[in-house]
Design an enzyme around this catalytic site. Structure first.
Site, PDB file in Angstrom:
ATOM      1  N   TYR A 147     -22.101   4.202  33.950  1.00 46.50           N
ATOM      2  CA  TYR A 147     -20.702   3.762  33.987  1.00 46.50           C
ATOM      3  C   TYR A 147     -19.912   4.385  32.823  1.00 46.50           C
ATOM      4  O   TYR A 147     -18.810   4.909  33.021  1.00 46.50           O
ATOM      5  CB  TYR A 147     -20.691   2.231  33.903  1.00 46.50           C
ATOM      6  CG  TYR A 147     -19.335   1.579  34.026  1.00 46.50           C
ATOM      7  CD1 TYR A 147     -18.736   1.404  35.274  1.00 46.50           C
ATOM      8  CD2 TYR A 147     -18.658   1.108  32.904  1.00 46.50           C
ATOM      9  CE1 TYR A 147     -17.500   0.776  35.392  1.00 46.50           C
ATOM     10  CE2 TYR A 147     -17.424   0.484  33.014  1.00 46.50           C
ATOM     11  CZ  TYR A 147     -16.850   0.315  34.260  1.00 46.50           C
ATOM     12  OH  TYR A 147     -15.628  -0.298  34.368  1.00 46.50           O
ATOM     13  N   LYS A 151     -16.728   6.932  33.128  1.00 42.81           N
ATOM     14  CA  LYS A 151     -15.406   6.582  32.599  1.00 42.81           C
ATOM     15  C   LYS A 151     -14.967   7.559  31.508  1.00 42.81           C
ATOM     16  O   LYS A 151     -13.768   7.843  31.369  1.00 42.81           O
ATOM     17  CB  LYS A 151     -15.414   5.143  32.078  1.00 42.81           C
ATOM     18  CG  LYS A 151     -15.647   4.089  33.181  1.00 42.81           C
ATOM     19  CD  LYS A 151     -14.554   4.129  34.241  1.00 42.81           C
ATOM     20  CE  LYS A 151     -14.630   2.962  35.222  1.00 42.81           C
ATOM     21  NZ  LYS A 151     -13.554   3.021  36.229  1.00 42.81           N
TER      22      LYS A 151
END
Ligand code: NDP
Length: 235
Positions: A147, A151
Site C-alpha cells: 500500500y 501511494k
C-alpha cells in the site's frame, strides 16, 4: 470519481455535486451501494449522476468506461482517482499476488483512468486530476509495504503528470489523508492509540477529504501539490 460508491469517494462525489457538477461514479463490485449514492445525489443536488462498474486496474475496461462516460455526459472535466484497496501484512510474509494487486488497483488504476482522460482534457484545454494518496505513501507504514509503495508511486505519478499537462492548463494534485473513518479503517482496534498521535486529536471524516478535493477543483494556480488532510499526523 473512482471508488465513488462508498467512504471518501462518495463524500467527494456529494461535495462536487453540491457545487453543481454532474457525477459519474466508478466502482468495482457493489451495485447497490453505487446505485444508492447516485439516487441520493440526484435527489439532494438536482444534478445528473450515473454509475459505471469497472475494475480500474484493467486498461481496456477503464478505456471503455471513460468512453461510456463521455458518451453519456458529453465530456469529462474532473477526474478523481480515489479507488483503492489494502491487503496488509508484514513484508516477510506477503505474497507476490497481494503486493501486485494493491499496486495494480491503487497505482496502475490511477494511470489507466488518467491515460484515457488526457486526450479529452487537452482537446478542451482544461481539466483537473485529483489523486487520493495517503500519508502511508509519505512516511511508509509497517505492515503496508504494498500500500505504501502504491501511494508513494501515486505521488510520483501526480508530479510527472502535473509537469506534462501544465502547459495545457490542466492541473494534477494529490490529497494525502491520514486516518479517516470509513469501511477501510472501521476495524482498526487501536483507535485511542491512533488519536493520541494526531496533533488535532481526532480521526478525520470523509467530508474533510471532500472539502480538500473541492478546493483543488477551484484552485487554478496549484499543481503537483500533495495536500495532507491528516490532523497534522505526518507533519
Ligand atoms: P473504501 O474501502 O470505503 O471504498 C473503496 C472504494 O473503491 C469502493 O467504492 C470500491 O468499490 C472501490 N474500488 C475498490 N477496488 C476497485 C477497483 N479495482 N476498481 C474500481 N473501484 C474499486 O475506501 P475509503 O473510502 O476508505 O478510501 C478511499 C481512498 O482513500 C483509497 O484510495 C484509500 O487508499 C485512500 N485513503 C483512505 C484512508 C482512510 O483512512 N480511510 C486514509 C488514506 C487514504 P466496491 O465497493 O464496488 O468494490
Amino acid at each position: 470519481v473512482t471508488g465513488g460508491s462508498r467512504g471518501i469517494g462518495a463524500a467527494i462525489a456529494r461535495k462536487l455535486a453540491s457545487k453543481g457538477a454532474d457525477i459519474a461514479i466508478v466502482y468495482s463490485s457493489d451495485d447497490n451501494a453505487a446505485s444508492a449514492v447516485c439516487e441520493e445525489i440526484k435527489k439532494d443536488f438536482s444534478v445528473n449522476c450515473r454509475f459505471y462498474r469497472c475494475d480500474v486496474s484493467d486498461f481496456e475496461e477503464a478505456k471503455k468506461t471513460v468512453a461510456a462516460i463521455k458518451n453519456d455526459f458529453g465530456s469529462i472535466y474532473i477526474l478523481v482517482n480515489n479507488a483503492g484497496i489494502t491487503r496488509d501484512g508484514l513484508s516477510a510474509m506477503m505474497s507476490e499476488e497481494d503486493f501486485r494487486r494493491v499496486i495494480d488497483v491503487n497505482l496502475v488504476g490511477a494511470f489507466n483512468m488518467t491515460r484515457h482522460c488526457i486526450a479529452g482534457f487537452i482537446r478542451q484545454r482544461g481539466g483537473r486530476i485529483i489523486n487520493i494518496t495517503s500519508i502511508s505513501g509519505l512516511m511508509g507504514n509497517a505492515g503496508q509495504a504494498n500500500y505504501s509503495a502504491s501511494k508513494a508511486g501515486l505521488i510520483g505519478l501526480t508530479k510527472a503528470i502535473a509537469r506534462e499537462l501544465a502547459p495545457r492548463g490542466i492541473t494534477c494534485n494529490a490529497i494525502a489523508p491520514g486516518f479517516i473513518l470509513t469501511d477501510m479503517t472501521k476495524d482498526l482496534a487501536q483507535q485511542d492509540e491512533i488519536k493520541s498521535r494526531i496533533p488535532l486529536g481526532s480521526i478525520g471524516s470523509a467530508e474533510d477529504v471532500a472539502s480538500a478535493a473541492a478546493y483543488l477543483v477551484e484552485a487554478s494556480y496549484v499543481t503537483g501539490e500533495v495536500l495532507r488532510v491528516d490532523g497534522g499526523l505526518a507533519m
